[in-house]
Enzyme design. Structure first.
Site, PDB file in Angstrom:
ATOM      1  N   LYS A  42       0.802  -1.220   0.000  1.00 23.04           N
ATOM      2  CA  LYS A  42       0.000   0.000   0.000  1.00 23.04           C
ATOM      3  C   LYS A  42       0.842   1.280   0.000  1.00 23.04           C
ATOM      4  O   LYS A  42       0.293   2.364  -0.137  1.00 23.04           O
ATOM      5  CB  LYS A  42      -0.990  -0.028   1.167  1.00 23.04           C
ATOM      6  CG  LYS A  42      -2.098  -1.050   0.935  1.00 23.04           C
ATOM      7  CD  LYS A  42      -3.051  -0.568  -0.133  1.00 23.04           C
ATOM      8  CE  LYS A  42      -3.708  -1.667  -0.912  1.00 23.04           C
ATOM      9  NZ  LYS A  42      -4.598  -1.197  -1.979  1.00 23.04           N
ATOM     10  N   SER A 265      -2.344 -12.218   5.258  1.00 26.88           N
ATOM     11  CA  SER A 265      -2.948 -12.171   3.912  1.00 26.88           C
ATOM     12  C   SER A 265      -2.014 -12.840   2.901  1.00 26.88           C
ATOM     13  O   SER A 265      -2.476 -13.419   1.915  1.00 26.88           O
ATOM     14  CB  SER A 265      -3.307 -10.747   3.499  1.00 26.88           C
ATOM     15  OG  SER A 265      -2.158  -9.970   3.230  1.00 26.88           O
TER      16      SER A 265
END
Ligand code: PMP
Length: 306
Positions: A42, A265
């Site tokens: 991100k 994740s």
């Protein structure tokens, strides 16, 4: 090479051919996004959101107050980019999310406001919008609907993978979906180069893409409460729903067997890639994304047995 600013360190992460047994003599190549300076995939979005906002005239350096609902990694990326342009930032974070990520956001200069976890990311988004109404010169990038989110990955992560592959075949792309920006943008770029690509989204149990009821899960950073708007018009060949215990088993195994320190994740993406290898033809090449590392989840006992 000598670098001169933190944003120059974003991207160009390694693509690692995982040295593990993969069904059907296939291989899994993982893009190691924890190697970005803020520690996740991100960082790419944080920089683009701020710079695109400046280009569009929505953000003014030294002036605009950035307010965003975030689970943490997007916040870290935005906080890094906001430093460069001297922008005050406030993040609205559901209180279940990792304290390490919240501590990093604060260290980078952000103010954190927690919302109850029961209200989910939707509750955080409502709070962020309400705050923006009361704050002068506020701008809410809103990663969940901002087209800059998938565009960032279509412009950076996808082309990097294509360059890394250097003309070799690619059978499938497997990646987790939170906002869906990483998956949608990267899949679009890869499919332009590989028209027969299988694009496989990954979600934890408790996410709704495969139709199950929404509920809490331990796998952090992925999982959706509604279908992401970025999936409109995108062909998704399959959704892999991964149980928390499988994601965390892969996290422990990656550390113990491969020396790879991955977040949950990434563990889910690894389990999904192995599942997919079982149904794809022999000698397939699967590319997946490891969005962040385990260090920011140690306090939650990421390496503890279930
Ligand atoms: N994994 C982690 C650890 C994340 O923080 C995120 C971002 N929420 C994702 C995966 C999923 O990325 P996206 O929001 O682009 O779907």
């Amino acid at each position: 090479m000598i670098y001169h600013s933190i944003d120059q360190l974003i991207g160009h992460t390694p693509l690692l051919d995982l040295p593990i047994d993969v069904p059907n003599s296939s291989r899994i190549l993982a893009k190691l996004e924890m190697q970005n300076p803020g520690g996740s995939v991100k960082d790419r979005l944080g920089l683009e959101i701020i710079e695109e906002g400046i280009r569009q005239g929505r953000i003014i350096a030294n002036h605009t107050h950035i307010i965003e609902p975030t689970a943490g990694n997007t916040g870290i990326g935005i906080a890094l980019a906001a430093q460069k342009y001297h922008l005050p930032v406030t993040f609205v974070v559901p209180d279940k999310f990792s304290p390490e990520k919240q501590a990093i956001m604060k260290a980078l200069g952000a103010t954190i406001i927690n919302t109850p976890s029961d209200a989910g990311m939707k509750g955080a988004a409502v709070k962020a919008k309400a705050l923006a109404k009361q704050t002068p010169a506020a701008y809410v990038p809103m990663q969940f609907t901002n087209p800059v989110n998938p565009l960032t990955y279509e412009r950076t992560l996808g082309p990097e993978i294509i360059a890394d592959l250097a003309g070799q075949e690619l059978t499938a792309f497997v990646a987790g979906a939170g906002t869906g920006g990483t998956f949608a943008g990267t899949a679009r770029a890869l499919r332009a180069a590989y028209p027969d690509l299988q694009a496989i989204a990954v979600e934890p149990e408790g996410s709704i893409l495969n139709g199950g009821p929404a509920h809490q899960h331990r796998t952090e950073g992925i999982g959706v409460e509604m279908i992401p708007p970025f999936f409109k018009g995108l062909k998704i060949n399959q959704v892999q729903t991964i149980a928390d215990h499988d994601a965390f088993r892969q996290v422990r195994r990656a550390a113990a067997e491969l020396g790879l320190l991955i977040g949950s994740s990434s563990g889910a993406a690894l389990q999904a890639s192995l599942n997919v290898a079982r149904i794809l033809p022999k000698h397939s090449t699967i590319v997946t994304i490891f969005p962040d590392g385990s260090d920011r989840y140690l306090g939650e006992g990421i390496y503890d047995k279930d």
